[in-house]
Design a protein around this motif. Structure first.
Motif, PDB file in Angstrom:
ATOM      1  N   VAL A 379       0.828  -1.193   0.000  1.00  0.00           N
ATOM      2  CA  VAL A 379       0.000   0.000   0.000  1.00  0.00           C
ATOM      3  C   VAL A 379       0.871   1.255   0.000  1.00  0.00           C
ATOM      4  O   VAL A 379       0.675   2.182  -0.789  1.00  0.00           O
ATOM      5  CB  VAL A 379      -0.950   0.004   1.214  1.00  0.00           C
ATOM      6  CG1 VAL A 379      -1.694   1.324   1.320  1.00  0.00           C
ATOM      7  CG2 VAL A 379      -1.939  -1.154   1.114  1.00  0.00           C
ATOM      8  N   THR A 380       1.863   1.276   0.885  1.00  0.00           N
ATOM      9  CA  THR A 380       2.701   2.463   1.031  1.00  0.00           C
ATOM     10  C   THR A 380       3.579   2.700  -0.186  1.00  0.00           C
ATOM     11  O   THR A 380       3.682   3.816  -0.695  1.00  0.00           O
ATOM     12  CB  THR A 380       3.568   2.341   2.294  1.00  0.00           C
ATOM     13  OG1 THR A 380       2.716   2.232   3.435  1.00  0.00           O
ATOM     14  CG2 THR A 380       4.478   3.552   2.448  1.00  0.00           C
ATOM     15  N   ARG A 381       4.223   1.641  -0.676  1.00  0.00           N
ATOM     16  CA  ARG A 381       5.130   1.828  -1.810  1.00  0.00           C
ATOM     17  C   ARG A 381       4.380   2.240  -3.068  1.00  0.00           C
ATOM     18  O   ARG A 381       4.894   3.040  -3.865  1.00  0.00           O
ATOM     19  CB  ARG A 381       5.932   0.555  -2.050  1.00  0.00           C
ATOM     20  CG  ARG A 381       7.004   0.305  -1.007  1.00  0.00           C
ATOM     21  CD  ARG A 381       8.053  -0.673  -1.493  1.00  0.00           C
ATOM     22  NE  ARG A 381       9.072  -0.934  -0.491  1.00  0.00           N
ATOM     23  CZ  ARG A 381      10.104  -0.128  -0.246  1.00  0.00           C
ATOM     24  NH1 ARG A 381      10.237   0.990  -0.932  1.00  0.00           N
ATOM     25  NH2 ARG A 381      10.997  -0.452   0.671  1.00  0.00           N
ATOM     26  N   PHE A 382       3.177   1.728  -3.250  1.00  0.00           N
ATOM     27  CA  PHE A 382       2.400   2.168  -4.412  1.00  0.00           C
ATOM     28  C   PHE A 382       2.057   3.643  -4.296  1.00  0.00           C
ATOM     29  O   PHE A 382       2.174   4.404  -5.260  1.00  0.00           O
ATOM     30  CB  PHE A 382       1.115   1.335  -4.539  1.00  0.00           C
ATOM     31  CG  PHE A 382       0.296   1.687  -5.755  1.00  0.00           C
ATOM     32  CD1 PHE A 382       0.625   1.173  -6.998  1.00  0.00           C
ATOM     33  CD2 PHE A 382      -0.788   2.548  -5.667  1.00  0.00           C
ATOM     34  CE1 PHE A 382      -0.121   1.505  -8.134  1.00  0.00           C
ATOM     35  CE2 PHE A 382      -1.534   2.891  -6.774  1.00  0.00           C
ATOM     36  CZ  PHE A 382      -1.203   2.369  -8.018  1.00  0.00           C
ATOM     37  N   GLN A 383       1.639   4.060  -3.096  1.00  0.00           N
ATOM     38  CA  GLN A 383       1.326   5.474  -2.886  1.00  0.00           C
ATOM     39  C   GLN A 383       2.542   6.357  -3.161  1.00  0.00           C
ATOM     40  O   GLN A 383       2.430   7.416  -3.783  1.00  0.00           O
ATOM     41  CB  GLN A 383       0.853   5.682  -1.444  1.00  0.00           C
ATOM     42  CG  GLN A 383      -0.471   5.033  -1.104  1.00  0.00           C
ATOM     43  CD  GLN A 383      -1.640   5.748  -1.739  1.00  0.00           C
ATOM     44  OE1 GLN A 383      -1.716   6.965  -1.700  1.00  0.00           O
ATOM     45  NE2 GLN A 383      -2.537   4.999  -2.348  1.00  0.00           N
ATOM     46  N   GLN A 384       3.705   5.927  -2.696  1.00  0.00           N
ATOM     47  CA  GLN A 384       4.918   6.727  -2.884  1.00  0.00           C
ATOM     48  C   GLN A 384       5.393   6.751  -4.331  1.00  0.00           C
ATOM     49  O   GLN A 384       6.087   7.682  -4.739  1.00  0.00           O
ATOM     50  CB  GLN A 384       6.032   6.209  -1.983  1.00  0.00           C
ATOM     51  CG  GLN A 384       5.827   6.515  -0.510  1.00  0.00           C
ATOM     52  CD  GLN A 384       6.929   5.941   0.360  1.00  0.00           C
ATOM     53  OE1 GLN A 384       7.097   4.720   0.443  1.00  0.00           O
ATOM     54  NE2 GLN A 384       7.685   6.810   1.003  1.00  0.00           N
ATOM     55  N   ALA A 385       5.002   5.741  -5.106  1.00  0.00           N
ATOM     56  CA  ALA A 385       5.436   5.685  -6.508  1.00  0.00           C
ATOM     57  C   ALA A 385       4.557   6.532  -7.424  1.00  0.00           C
ATOM     58  O   ALA A 385       5.002   6.954  -8.494  1.00  0.00           O
ATOM     59  CB  ALA A 385       5.439   4.232  -6.990  1.00  0.00           C
ATOM     60  N   CYS A 386       3.314   6.781  -7.030  1.00  0.00           N
ATOM     61  CA  CYS A 386       2.391   7.513  -7.909  1.00  0.00           C
ATOM     62  C   CYS A 386       2.891   8.929  -8.210  1.00  0.00           C
ATOM     63  O   CYS A 386       2.840   9.383  -9.356  1.00  0.00           O
ATOM     64  CB  CYS A 386       1.007   7.589  -7.267  1.00  0.00           C
ATOM     65  SG  CYS A 386       0.126   6.020  -7.231  1.00  0.00           S
TER      66      CYS A 386
END
Length: 741
Positions: A379-386
């Motif tokens: 969840v966190t890494r996807f948010q940070q990649a957007c």
């Protein structure tokens, strides 16, 4: 000092440090601002002209004067009733710092290993992407050297090809800026210790937070910050797209104002210009008419070019194919959807991700569930990649490829949306946070406010513009993907040297990535570009600029007045109290001389508007209510007007009155009531070419709230129903203060 009522942004450099800021204190106080807003002040890479590459959070930058110089500056500013706002960078720091050196030397045994978002490989090493040729690294005692790079030797890392991507989270695609784990309390306090003591000693009154979307938990960071700093004024550099709004549960005062900039700019853009300018753009460039198509292609390309490591990391964590991860990231329409592991997924966040996935493959739709409801790391890494994908794909690629009217190509802008309806702008203002920052120009804008003011005129003169561009293009040409952007910005930044113009075009071409890029240079193409710039500045482009400048001046003064008088805390970017025709950085970070001395009628009028509006804002306070006013007559669409400091009077507004701070007056719109409350009125001309074509204001008039009103720009006094031809006979704007209270 109190919370800011207005700010003045200063770009600190080794040549313009704390002592130089102190020297202009009297000038800034006379201008009317309440706070000086400084670029990052902590120790950064030597010679850095921006300061976002911090190397040591425990020291104030020595090149600016160090802690002693900061304190002396603060004392001199305070003597002129000026406070300080500082820009802080919680997301990342430069890799050339002692903490990361320790990690490279000692690996997970380093006391700083928890500071950074590092992906250790199976051998306990971190990948450093620096190798680029056949030159071998050289051991020099306890240092390993490779070209300009230095690393500890022996070390707990491995050097890899620069195209591979690093084994750590970074800022966008910049491998020299490593992500910080400020969600860790130890890291949070270590990287904020100087900022906290400046706040504790009363030397700083406000904070600007750089790029919170890069953090693991932006809201959690702001909660910890507010718990430590109390009610300190805090704004965040958050890019909002379209109707997106700042999350309600973020404990801050608002954003730094990109969304305000785009809405104000839109007031002065004629929607009727969209189709002819779009047809001209597609004919000259060969680009598609559909902006969304260009965005999708651009985001896909930057994912392949820059974000392979991030995609592979997410793929490994989710079990999805890398292509599926990239597909979903490219489909995301905003910088972040704000899902926090362990908390219920907000419906609006789920809608953003699921809507993006709906246009993708079945595999991406399955992945959407995982990035919303899966393990915390996913969840966190996807948010940070957007955010990085949006920034590199849209800001740094698509906006340099699709530009029918480039004043719309701003950070957070939507270049396919022509114009902001007045009623929509009033409704937006009614819903604003009263202490959010507003701005027209920043160190990150693609072009200054006055360059945009000139470009906005083109939306009203598409035929004349087409004729001019056709003539120039027949005389000089270079690259169809770039030339039309070149002509727009040459005209709007005139006069400009060939050197400055070529510098802008080189950056634009590298960002567009259609012929060259930062990582794929072409010396022959770049020389032809410089030759084009040299030839283009010799054409009579300035003659066109001179013909439209009276309209551009109207747009410039109108936008300035609206931004300074609308709700929020207005910021003035250095030098923009007078005209400034700068392009994207580093052009807009050139040195500014003080005091600003008017060199033209436009300069003098802009300085007058800025000074009078800022001084009036000091008298009004931050929470003065906003009440739309509307003109009556055939030319009513060419004015935007509003009152501040009242709430009981609402002028006639098409579609209904939008009033904040109190109920509408008895008797309905247009009937004055509760005469003692409104204290200021701002009036600005919009779409001046169309106004001129219809023969001017004619009998169109504006009904002022009850009372006697003095125009701070002309000294004239007005009451009741005022013909706009009379009110705006000297300037295209009016700033009225009630003087019979």
């Amino acid at each position: 000092m109190s919370r800011p009522l207005s700010t003045y942004r200063v770009q600190l450099t080794p040549d313009f440090g704390f002592a130089q800021v102190a020297e202009i204190a009297g000038y800034l106080r006379d201008l009317g601002v309440t706070h000086v807003y400084l670029s990052p002040i902590l120790q950064a890479t030597p010679g850095s002209l921006h300061g976002y590459d911090v190397t040591d959070h425990s020291r104030i930058r020595e090149e600016f004067g160090g802690a002693k110089g900061f304190r002396e500056m603060a004392e001199r500013l305070a003597a002129h009733d000026l406070g300080i706002v500082v820009d802080i960078v919680p997301n990342h720091m430069n890799t050339t710092n002692a903490a990361f050196w320790s990690v490279l030397r000692d690996g997970t045994a380093s006391p700083y290993a928890r500071w950074f978002d590092i992906e250790w490989d199976d051998d306990g090493k971190v990948a450093l992407p620096v190798l680029g040729d056949d030159v071998e690294p050289v051991v020099d005692g306890d240092v390993l050297r490779y070209h300009e790079h230095e690393f500890p030797h022996p070390g707990h890392y491995r050097l890899v090809d620069w195209r591979e991507g690093p084994g750590y989270r970074r800022f966008f695609d910049v491998s020299t800026l490593i992500g910080l784990r400020v969600e860790d309390p130890e890291v949070f306090f270590a990287t904020h210790e100087v900022i906290f003591w400046l706040l504790d000693e009363g030397l700083v009154d406000g904070l600007r937070i750089d790029h919170p979307d890069g953090l693991a938990d932006p809201r959690g960071y702001l909660e910890r910050l507010r718990a430590r700093t109390g009610d300190t004024w805090t704004v965040v550099e958050k890019i909002l797209i379209g109707h997106e709004r700042l999350p309600d549960d973020w404990p801050c005062d608002g954003t730094t104002g990109y969304e305000v900039l785009n809405r104000v700019n839109g007031l002065f853009v004629d929607p009727a210009g969209r189709q002819p300018l779009l047809e001209l753009f597609t004919r000259l460039t060969g680009q598609p008419a559909d902006y969304a198509e260009v965005v999708a292609r651009s985001k896909g390309e930057v994912l392949d070019l820059f974000f392979g490591a991030e995609v592979r990391r997410l793929a490994a964590a989710t079990g999805a194919e890398p292509e599926t991860v990239a597909e979903l990231l490219a489909a995301m329409p905003v910088y972040r959807a704000y899902v926090v592991p362990g908390e219920p997924v907000p419906p609006e966040s789920a809608e953003i991700v699921e809507t993006a996935a709906a246009a993708c493959s079945p595999a991406a739709r399955r992945l959407a569930h995982e990035v919303l409801y899966g393990p915390p790391e996913v969840v966190t890494r996807f948010q940070q990649a957007c955010g990085p994908v949006m920034a590199k794909g849209v800001e740094d690629t698509a906006l340099y490829r699709w530009f029918p009217l480039s004043c719309l190509n701003e950070v957070g802008g939507e270049p396919d949306v022509f114009g902001t309806p007045v009623e929509e702008f009033h409704a937006y203002c009614a819903d604003m946070r009263p202490h959010a920052m507003t701005t027209l120009s920043t160190h990150d804008t693609k072009r200054s406010e006055d360059v945009r003011a000139r470009l906005s005129v083109l939306s009203e003169l598409p035929a004349e513009w087409k004729e001019a561009v056709t003539a120039w293009s027949s005389a000089v040409s270079h690259d169809p993907h770039l030339d039309y952007l070149a002509w727009q910005n040459l005209m709007a930044s005139w006069p400009i040297s060939a050197e400055r113009f070529a510098g802008y075009l080189l950056k634009a071409a590298r960002e567009a990535k259609t012929a060259i890029s930062w990582v794929n240079p072409d010396p022959a193409y770049e020389q032809r570009l410089r030759d084009f710039a040299e030839a283009a500045v010799k054409l009579p482009v300035g003659e066109f600029t001179e013909r439209i400048d009276r309209h551009a001046m109207s747009n410039s003064l109108g936008a300035k007045l609206v931004q300074l008088m609308m709700p929020g805390v207005p910021d003035v970017y250095q030098g923009n109290e007078t005209t400034d025709f700068s392009l994207v950085d580093p052009d807009n970070r050139r040195p500014v001389s003080y005091p600003r001395t008017p060199a033209s009628e436009w300069d003098a009028a802009k300085l007058l508007v800025t000074t009078q509006a800022l001084r009036l804002r000091r008298r009004l306070g931050a929470e003065a209510a906003y009440t739309p006013l509307a003109a009556d007559g055939e030319a009513a669409e060419h004015v935007i007007a509003f009152a501040r400091g009242g709430g009981a009077f609402a002028g006639p507004v098409t579609g209904g009155a939008v009033t904040t701070g109190g109920p509408a007056a008895e008797g309905g719109p247009g009937v004055p009531g509760d005469e003692g409350r409104a204290r200021a009125v701002a009036v600005a001309t919009r779409l001046p070419v169309g106004l001129e074509r219809r023969g001017g204001w004619g009998a169109t008039s504006l009904t002022l709230p009850a009372g006697s009103w003095r125009d701070l720009l002309t000294g004239s006094v007005h009451t009741g129903r005022v013909p706009l031809a009379h009110l705006l006979n000297r300037y295209p704007v009016a700033l009225l203060e009630r003087h019979d209270l």
